[in-house]
Design a protein around this motif. Structure first.
Motif, PDB file in Angstrom:
ATOM      1  N   GLY A   1       9.939  -7.767   5.266  1.00  0.00           N
ATOM      2  CA  GLY A   1       9.293  -6.959   6.459  1.00  0.00           C
ATOM      3  C   GLY A   1       7.816  -6.725   6.508  1.00  0.00           C
ATOM      4  N   GLU A   2       7.295  -5.882   7.425  1.00  0.00           N
ATOM      5  CA  GLU A   2       5.891  -5.689   7.881  1.00  0.00           C
ATOM      6  C   GLU A   2       5.755  -4.294   8.141  1.00  0.00           C
ATOM      7  OE1 GLU A   2       3.190  -8.330  10.274  1.00  0.00           O
ATOM      8  OE2 GLU A   2       3.574  -6.431  11.493  1.00  0.00           O
ATOM      9  N   TRP A   3       4.701  -3.784   7.285  1.00  0.00           N
ATOM     10  CA  TRP A   3       4.404  -2.230   7.681  1.00  0.00           C
ATOM     11  C   TRP A   3       2.874  -2.262   8.049  1.00  0.00           C
ATOM     12  CZ3 TRP A   3       5.763   0.165   2.146  1.00  0.00           C
ATOM     13  CH2 TRP A   3       7.137   0.184   2.344  1.00  0.00           C
ATOM     14  N   LYS A   4       2.553  -1.493   9.027  1.00  0.00           N
ATOM     15  CA  LYS A   4       1.054  -0.888   9.303  1.00  0.00           C
ATOM     16  C   LYS A   4       0.639   0.206   8.670  1.00  0.00           C
ATOM     17  CE  LYS A   4       0.184   1.885  12.773  1.00  0.00           C
ATOM     18  NZ  LYS A   4      -0.113   2.306  14.308  1.00  0.00           N
ATOM     19  N   LEU A   5      -0.214  -0.200   7.855  1.00  0.00           N
ATOM     20  CA  LEU A   5      -0.988   0.768   6.882  1.00  0.00           C
ATOM     21  C   LEU A   5      -2.101   1.406   7.428  1.00  0.00           C
ATOM     22  CD1 LEU A   5      -0.198  -1.862   4.624  1.00  0.00           C
ATOM     23  CD2 LEU A   5       0.218   0.419   3.830  1.00  0.00           C
ATOM     24  N   ILE A   6      -2.435   2.638   7.181  1.00  0.00           N
ATOM     25  CA  ILE A   6      -3.740   3.185   7.449  1.00  0.00           C
ATOM     26  C   ILE A   6      -4.312   3.441   5.979  1.00  0.00           C
ATOM     27  CG2 ILE A   6      -4.975   5.137   8.326  1.00  0.00           C
ATOM     28  CD1 ILE A   6      -3.456   3.442  10.572  1.00  0.00           C
ATOM     29  N   LEU A   7      -5.504   2.777   5.876  1.00  0.00           N
ATOM     30  CA  LEU A   7      -6.117   2.912   4.315  1.00  0.00           C
ATOM     31  C   LEU A   7      -7.485   3.216   4.791  1.00  0.00           C
ATOM     32  CD1 LEU A   7      -4.808  -0.384   3.127  1.00  0.00           C
ATOM     33  CD2 LEU A   7      -3.996   1.703   2.648  1.00  0.00           C
ATOM     34  N   ASP A   8      -7.892   4.424   4.262  1.00  0.00           N
ATOM     35  CA  ASP A   8      -9.082   4.896   4.401  1.00  0.00           C
ATOM     36  C   ASP A   8      -9.583   4.877   5.907  1.00  0.00           C
ATOM     37  OD1 ASP A   8     -11.413   6.321   3.035  1.00  0.00           O
ATOM     38  OD2 ASP A   8     -12.538   4.574   2.522  1.00  0.00           O
ATOM     39  N   GLY A   9      -8.736   5.474   6.899  1.00  0.00           N
ATOM     40  CA  GLY A   9      -9.005   5.413   8.405  1.00  0.00           C
ATOM     41  C   GLY A   9      -9.174   4.035   9.031  1.00  0.00           C
ATOM     42  N   GLN A  10      -8.630   3.126   8.384  1.00  0.00           N
ATOM     43  CA  GLN A  10      -8.587   1.697   8.916  1.00  0.00           C
ATOM     44  C   GLN A  10      -7.374   1.251   8.875  1.00  0.00           C
ATOM     45  OE1 GLN A  10     -11.282  -1.242   6.915  1.00  0.00           O
ATOM     46  NE2 GLN A  10     -13.176   0.107   7.224  1.00  0.00           N
ATOM     47  N   THR A  11      -6.919   0.628  10.058  1.00  0.00           N
ATOM     48  CA  THR A  11      -5.358   0.054  10.385  1.00  0.00           C
ATOM     49  C   THR A  11      -5.258  -1.343   9.824  1.00  0.00           C
ATOM     50  OG1 THR A  11      -5.423   1.347  12.285  1.00  0.00           O
ATOM     51  CG2 THR A  11      -3.924  -0.558  11.935  1.00  0.00           C
TER      52      THR A  11
ATOM     53  N   GLY B   1      -7.726   8.996  -4.664  1.00  0.00           N
ATOM     54  CA  GLY B   1      -8.888   9.696  -3.697  1.00  0.00           C
ATOM     55  C   GLY B   1      -8.760   9.161  -2.235  1.00  0.00           C
ATOM     56  N   ILE B   2      -8.329   7.739  -2.110  1.00  0.00           N
ATOM     57  CA  ILE B   2      -8.146   7.160  -0.727  1.00  0.00           C
ATOM     58  C   ILE B   2      -7.092   7.608   0.007  1.00  0.00           C
ATOM     59  CG2 ILE B   2      -8.182   4.709   0.544  1.00  0.00           C
ATOM     60  CD1 ILE B   2     -10.704   5.477  -1.030  1.00  0.00           C
ATOM     61  N   MET B   3      -7.366   8.065   1.327  1.00  0.00           N
ATOM     62  CA  MET B   3      -6.204   8.302   2.360  1.00  0.00           C
ATOM     63  C   MET B   3      -5.594   6.888   2.698  1.00  0.00           C
ATOM     64  SD  MET B   3      -5.660   8.119   5.666  1.00  0.00           S
ATOM     65  CE  MET B   3      -7.042   8.088   6.697  1.00  0.00           C
ATOM     66  N   HIS B   4      -4.193   7.220   2.723  1.00  0.00           N
ATOM     67  CA  HIS B   4      -3.371   6.159   3.115  1.00  0.00           C
ATOM     68  C   HIS B   4      -2.004   6.620   3.690  1.00  0.00           C
ATOM     69  CE1 HIS B   4      -2.140   7.021  -1.246  1.00  0.00           C
ATOM     70  NE2 HIS B   4      -1.154   6.577  -0.806  1.00  0.00           N
ATOM     71  N   GLY B   5      -1.496   5.949   4.279  1.00  0.00           N
ATOM     72  CA  GLY B   5      -0.033   6.146   4.891  1.00  0.00           C
ATOM     73  C   GLY B   5       0.643   4.770   5.438  1.00  0.00           C
ATOM     74  N   TYR B   6       1.866   4.579   5.326  1.00  0.00           N
ATOM     75  CA  TYR B   6       2.501   3.340   5.875  1.00  0.00           C
ATOM     76  C   TYR B   6       3.441   3.867   7.222  1.00  0.00           C
ATOM     77  CZ  TYR B   6       6.430   4.013   2.830  1.00  0.00           C
ATOM     78  OH  TYR B   6       7.730   4.382   2.313  1.00  0.00           O
ATOM     79  N   PHE B   7       3.670   2.730   8.065  1.00  0.00           N
ATOM     80  CA  PHE B   7       4.515   2.896   9.070  1.00  0.00           C
ATOM     81  C   PHE B   7       5.305   1.567   9.392  1.00  0.00           C
ATOM     82  CE2 PHE B   7       0.825   5.598   9.474  1.00  0.00           C
ATOM     83  CZ  PHE B   7       1.234   6.680   9.971  1.00  0.00           C
TER      84      PHE B   7
END
Length: 146
Positions: A65-75, A89-95
């Motif tokens: 599959g594929e995820w969109k990631l937000i890593l340290d404010g960048q997509t 300490g690095i902000m991250h999330g996935y969608f």
């Protein structure tokens, strides 16, 4: 924690443990003081919002599959075969916005309290309660954008 040698099959967890967390399925693969590893199955439309592990480094190996990631404010976009590095300490999330199932292998070092967090939020339906419990286990979710 001390773990014995062995094999855990794809789609199963240690001791046949499976966690359901806000629409996603997690299977623990390894849990020691040094490392916590798990497989994640992410149906289309599921996500983990931006958060920070202040005491842990985290890695994701995309399996399908594929995820969109937000890593340290960048997509960024991660697809099968990609390795994602997220230092502490690095902000991250996935969608998962791909319309297909995403599957990935995660590992976090040191383990700290993440294994206990997953046990605590298994089958918790309220996102606000998941955020509250996460803060008690060294994972800090960020407020939604204004």
């Amino acid at each position: 924690m001390n773990e014995t040698a062995g094999i855990t099959r794809v789609g199963t967890g240690l001791g046949d443990v499976t966690w359901n967390i806000l629409g996603q399925t997690y299977h623990p693969k390894a849990s020691t003081d040094d490392c916590f590893a798990f497989e994640a199955l992410s149906p289309p439309g599921t996500f983990v919002p931006p958060h920070i592990h202040p005491t842990q480094d985290e890695y994701i190996l995309m399996l399908e599959g594929e995820w969109k990631l937000i890593l340290d404010g960048q997509t960024h976009f991660a697809k099968a075969g990609d390795l994602v590095r997220m230092p502490r300490g690095i902000m991250h999330g996935y969608f998962n916005e791909s319309g297909k199932i995403g599957r990935a292998f995660f590992w976090v070092s040191p383990a700290r309290r993440l294994h206990d967090l997953f046990k605590a939020i298994h089958n918790v339906p309220d996102p606000a309660e998941v955020v509250r419990l996460s803060a008690l286990h060294e994972v800090d979710f960020l407020p939604p954008p204004a």
